[in-house]
Write an enzyme that holds these catalytic residues in place. Structure first.
Site, PDB file in Angstrom:
ATOM      1  CB  THR A 152     -50.308   2.133  44.807  1.00  0.00           C
ATOM      2  OG1 THR A 152     -50.005   1.459  43.578  1.00  0.00           O
ATOM      3  CG2 THR A 152     -48.933   1.720  45.385  1.00  0.00           C
ATOM      4  CG  HIS A 153     -53.567   4.233  42.851  1.00  0.00           C
ATOM      5  ND1 HIS A 153     -53.691   5.480  42.481  1.00  0.00           N
ATOM      6  CD2 HIS A 153     -52.268   3.916  42.147  1.00  0.00           C
ATOM      7  CE1 HIS A 153     -52.675   6.244  42.193  1.00  0.00           C
ATOM      8  NE2 HIS A 153     -51.421   5.187  42.168  1.00  0.00           N
ATOM      9  CE  LYS A 281     -72.883  -9.049  56.941  1.00  0.00           C
ATOM     10  NZ  LYS A 281     -73.932  -7.824  56.920  1.00  0.00           N
ATOM     11  CD  GLU A 288     -68.559  -1.778  60.243  1.00  0.00           C
ATOM     12  OE1 GLU A 288     -69.367  -1.632  59.594  1.00  0.00           O
ATOM     13  OE2 GLU A 288     -68.775  -2.918  61.265  1.00  0.00           O
TER      14      GLU A 288
END
Ligand code: ARG
Length: 457
Positions: A152-153, A281, A288
């Site tokens: 949460t958060h 990468k 996205e």
């Protein structure tokens, strides 16, 4: 088609701003379907002859074949799909073609075509979500008891199971699917055809017949509403936009989970991209882009809403822009769902990394508090306080997990805490204990999976 009243040709730029054929040629199927139903009705009503109807039916079938085979020439000078098909029909069958437009207008024609398109597109979008749900359930099944941190958060809260997390999206997509089917049903309620330009027509048409032929429940009760309203498209876009929001949240989690900092998951090569300068990468570009496309679909809804807001009844040409927005939104949605299915089907999860992260941040502290309440009948607030002191002790000693803290340390805070309590503080025991209905326990997750599988048949 409407040149009789004018002495001059429209300006080139006038034609350019007015033409919609590049966009609305996608309505060709619906346009032919609508015209065929309309012509058959005109003949049954004695408004055109049976011979004219037969010529129109055959002509429209041939035009459909021309379009399918790529032989049809779409002409911007003929503005839109309706005039393109009608002009070609007259070219092919002569006089009879000119009778097709009796008792109708492009206004009721486009509203009907676009409704038919939106109905089908909404149902197909729902089918796409169903396929995604199946992929998610399969992954949930394979990872029903894998432990990960629940947040949460975005702060570690309590351990949960990966299966449970994935199934949260299955529930979300189920509501999205139902909403899309709802939009299709709502669009299917009333058929605009026969509303004509705005006021109805003086020909003795049979609107019930065309409505039912085209799969609508009934003819639209008000001709002004029928030609001037697009809330069926607006509702579809709103529902699509909500589904995109959910896709975007899942995409966001994929971005987080696949980052080296989280290390929870790895996208397959087919769904990763590299960097031209950083050889190490593995970028989650598709996820996205889904996030970005969600913003676009929301904007498509907002744009159509703004277009409709300020229109007096009935039809205004502003409404022509409805199709680019709606087609675009459905296209982006379909692509996003396909990409999401691809990612979900081939993503791999790192059990160790998720488990380690799940244990971090004293995520089982609530389990100790619950034990104190359950076994010692201590009020929860007090149990919360005692547990807080245990956590502080672990932190002082640099012990990362409560399950690894020495029993003496627990007992220094409260001598009543025993080995049985300490043994409950692993992340595995923690998730097993949360077995209330809808909870994260593997047992409950498996029940959810079984329920979904039943629904998928
Ligand atoms: N292409 C138009 C549209 O999509 C069809 C309706 C045109 N009606 C008219 N009266 N100009 O909205």
């Amino acid at each position: 088609m409407w040149g009789g009243r004018f002495a001059q040709q429209p300006d080139d730029a006038m034609q350019a701003i007015n033409a919609s054929i590049d966009i609305d040629k996608r309505l060709w199927r619906e346009d032919i379907e609508g015209s065929k139903a309309h012509a058959a009705m005109l003949a049954r009503q004695g408004i055109i002859t049976k011979e004219d109807d037969a010529a129109i039916q055959a002509g429209l079938d041939q035009i459909a074949a021309e379009i399918v085979e790529g032989r049809f020439v779409f002409k911007p000078a003929l503005e839109d799909i309706h005039l393109n098909i009608e002009a070609r029909l007259t070219e092919r069958i002569g006089e009879a073609g000119k009778r097709l437009h009796t008792g109708r207008s492009r206004n009721d024609q486009v509203a009907t075509d676009f409704k038919l398109w939106t109905m089908r597109a909404s149902r197909e979008a729902g089918d796409g979500l169903r396929a995604l749900q199946k992929a998610l359930v399969k992954q949930a099944d394979a990872h029903a008891d894998w432990v990960m941190p629940g947040f949460t958060h975005l702060q570690t809260a309590q351990p949960i199971t990966l299966g449970h997390h994935l199934l949260a999206y299955v529930s979300m997509f189920e509501r999205d699917r139902v909403r899309l089917i709802g939009a299709a049903l709502e669009a299917a309620w009333e058929c605009p055809l026969g509303a004509a330009a705005l006021a109805g027509t003086s020909y003795p048409i049979d609107r019930d017949a065309t409505a039912h032929d085209l799969g609508f429940h009934a003819p639209a009760a008000n001709s002004l509403d029928a030609v001037g309203s697009r809330d069926f498209a607006l509702a579809a876009l709103a529902n699509l936009s909500i589904a995109m929001t959910h896709l975007s949240r899942l995409a966001e989690e994929i971005v987080l989970w696949t980052s080296p900092q989280f290390g929870f998951a790895r996208l397959s090569d087919a769904w990763s991209t590299g960097s031209s300068i950083m050889p190490q990468k593995r970028n989650p570009d598709a996820a996205e882009l889904i996030r970005a496309k969600a913003a676009r679909v929301g904007a498509d809804f907002a744009a159509l809403n703004a277009i409709i807001q300020k229109l007096p009844l009935a039809y205004s040409k502003d409404l022509q822009e409805d199709k680019a927005l709606t087609f675009g939104a459905f296209d982006q949605f379909a692509l996003s769902v396909t990409a999401m299915i691809g990612m979900i089907e081939t993503i791999s999860f790192n059990r160790e990394a998720m488990r380690t992260a799940a244990a971090k941040g004293y995520s089982t502290a609530t389990d100790l508090a619950d034990w104190l309440v359950r076994e010692l009948k201590i009020p929860f607030r007090e149990a919360h306080e005692i547990t807080g002191r245990v956590v502080r002790r672990a932190e002082e000693l640099g012990v990362a997990e409560l399950a690894q803290l020495d029993l003496n340390e627990f007992q220094a805070v409260d001598p009543r805490i025993n080995e049985a309590a300490r043994a409950l503080l692993t992340v595995e025991k923690s998730v097993e204990s949360r077995d209330s209905y809808g909870g994260t326990a593997p047992e409950r997750v498996r029940e959810q999976i079984a329920r979904w599988k039943e629904m998928f048949i």
